[in-house]
Design a protein around this motif. Structure first.
Motif, short mmCIF file in Angstrom:
data_model
loop_
_atom_site.label_atom_id
_atom_site.label_comp_id
_atom_site.label_asym_id
_atom_site.label_seq_id
_atom_site.Cartn_x
_atom_site.Cartn_y
_atom_site.Cartn_z
N ALA A 105 9.25 4.87 -11.82
CA ALA A 105 8.68 5.30 -10.54
C ALA A 105 8.44 4.09 -9.64
O ALA A 105 8.75 4.10 -8.44
N GLN A 106 7.88 3.02 -10.22
CA GLN A 106 7.62 1.81 -9.44
C GLN A 106 8.92 1.18 -8.97
O GLN A 106 9.04 0.71 -7.83
N LEU A 107 9.91 1.17 -9.84
CA LEU A 107 11.21 0.58 -9.50
C LEU A 107 11.87 1.33 -8.35
O LEU A 107 12.39 0.72 -7.41
N ILE A 108 11.83 2.65 -8.40
CA ILE A 108 12.46 3.45 -7.35
C ILE A 108 11.74 3.23 -6.02
O ILE A 108 12.39 3.02 -4.98
N ALA A 109 10.41 3.28 -6.03
CA ALA A 109 9.65 3.09 -4.79
C ALA A 109 9.88 1.70 -4.21
O ALA A 109 10.08 1.55 -3.00
N ALA A 164 0.84 -1.20 0.00
CA ALA A 164 0.00 0.00 0.00
C ALA A 164 0.87 1.25 0.00
O ALA A 164 0.60 2.22 -0.74
N LEU A 165 1.92 1.25 0.80
CA LEU A 165 2.83 2.39 0.84
C LEU A 165 3.59 2.50 -0.48
O LEU A 165 3.84 3.60 -0.98
N GLU A 166 3.96 1.37 -1.04
CA GLU A 166 4.70 1.37 -2.29
C GLU A 166 3.91 2.11 -3.39
O GLU A 166 4.48 2.88 -4.17
N VAL A 189 6.77 9.64 -6.71
CA VAL A 189 7.94 9.61 -7.58
C VAL A 189 7.54 9.93 -9.02
O VAL A 189 8.25 10.64 -9.74
N ALA A 190 6.39 9.42 -9.46
CA ALA A 190 5.93 9.66 -10.83
C ALA A 190 5.74 11.16 -11.09
O ALA A 190 6.05 11.65 -12.18
N VAL A 191 5.25 11.88 -10.08
CA VAL A 191 5.08 13.32 -10.22
C VAL A 191 6.44 13.98 -10.42
O VAL A 191 6.59 14.89 -11.26
N ARG A 192 7.44 13.54 -9.70
CA ARG A 192 8.78 14.13 -9.81
C ARG A 192 9.45 13.78 -11.13
O ARG A 192 10.20 14.58 -11.69
#
Length: 203
Positions: free
Chosen positions: A160-164, A137-139, A146-149
């Protein structure tokens, strides 16, 4: 834009009562789990321990695992909130690492009860699975931030998913190593070093 800022709205009495009931159920689940083992406790027992009905329990949690991990979820929401508050000019990994630094600074030394629960989780696969769901859920929340950045440079959201996912994996692995080996270093310092080392590929 006005130079004055309004104070954040305080929750009303009803919201405070609901929050208190949720916290009471969470604490009751922890007490029973420590005393009897998480595999032996029931929703009914947790409700009785907290002095509420079984129906009231169901209004707050879907199962005993949710009650047990409510504290972790609250910590994670705080971490996600700190990440959202970081300056927009920071890269995703820098923002996440700075949020973690602030988060652990606010938390101070790890609570012995929290450490005991973490060790308990690692001994019970069913609870470990529930913990993974909580992290998922936090991921999703962190990946959205991250996607916004990253903006249009990551149209599918893969980076974004990979970084999170990597960020949370670093924190989780650091905690497991610290709990197992108890190195001559605080968990805070171990997590910071691990984030710095891993982040070299993202900054």
């Amino acid at each position: 834009m006005s130079a004055t800022t309004s104070e954040p709205e305080q929750p009303g009495l009803r919201e405070r009562k609901k929050a208190a009931t949720r916290q009471a159920l969470h604490e009751a689940s922890l007490r029973l789990a420590f005393e009897h083992g998480p595999e032996k406790i029931t929703v009914e027992a947790i409700a009785d321990e907290a002095g509420v009905s079984r129906r009231t329990f169901s209004n707050y949690f879907a199962n005993k695992e949710e009650a047990l991990f409510y504290g972790d979820l609250q910590r994670m929401r705080l971490l996600a909130g700190l990440a959202r508050e970081r300056p927009a000019t920071e890269s995703p990994w820098v923002a996440l690492s700075a949020a973690a630094e602030e988060f652990y600074g606010q938390q101070g030394d790890l609570d012995p009860e929290w450490i005991a629960r973490s060790r308990m989780v690692r001994r019970h696969p069913s609870l470990a699975a529930a913990q993974v769901q909580t992290f998922a859920a936090l991921e999703r929340e962190l990946a959205a931030e991250v996607a916004v950045r990253l903006g249009p440079g990551d149209p599918l959201g893969v980076r974004a998913q990979l970084i999170a996912t990597t960020f949370l994996a670093v924190l989780r692995v650091s905690l497991n190593v610290w709990l197992e080996r108890r190195p001559d270093i605080s968990f805070h310092d171990l997590a910071r070093e691990s984030l710095d080392e891993t982040g070299r590929g993202f900054v």
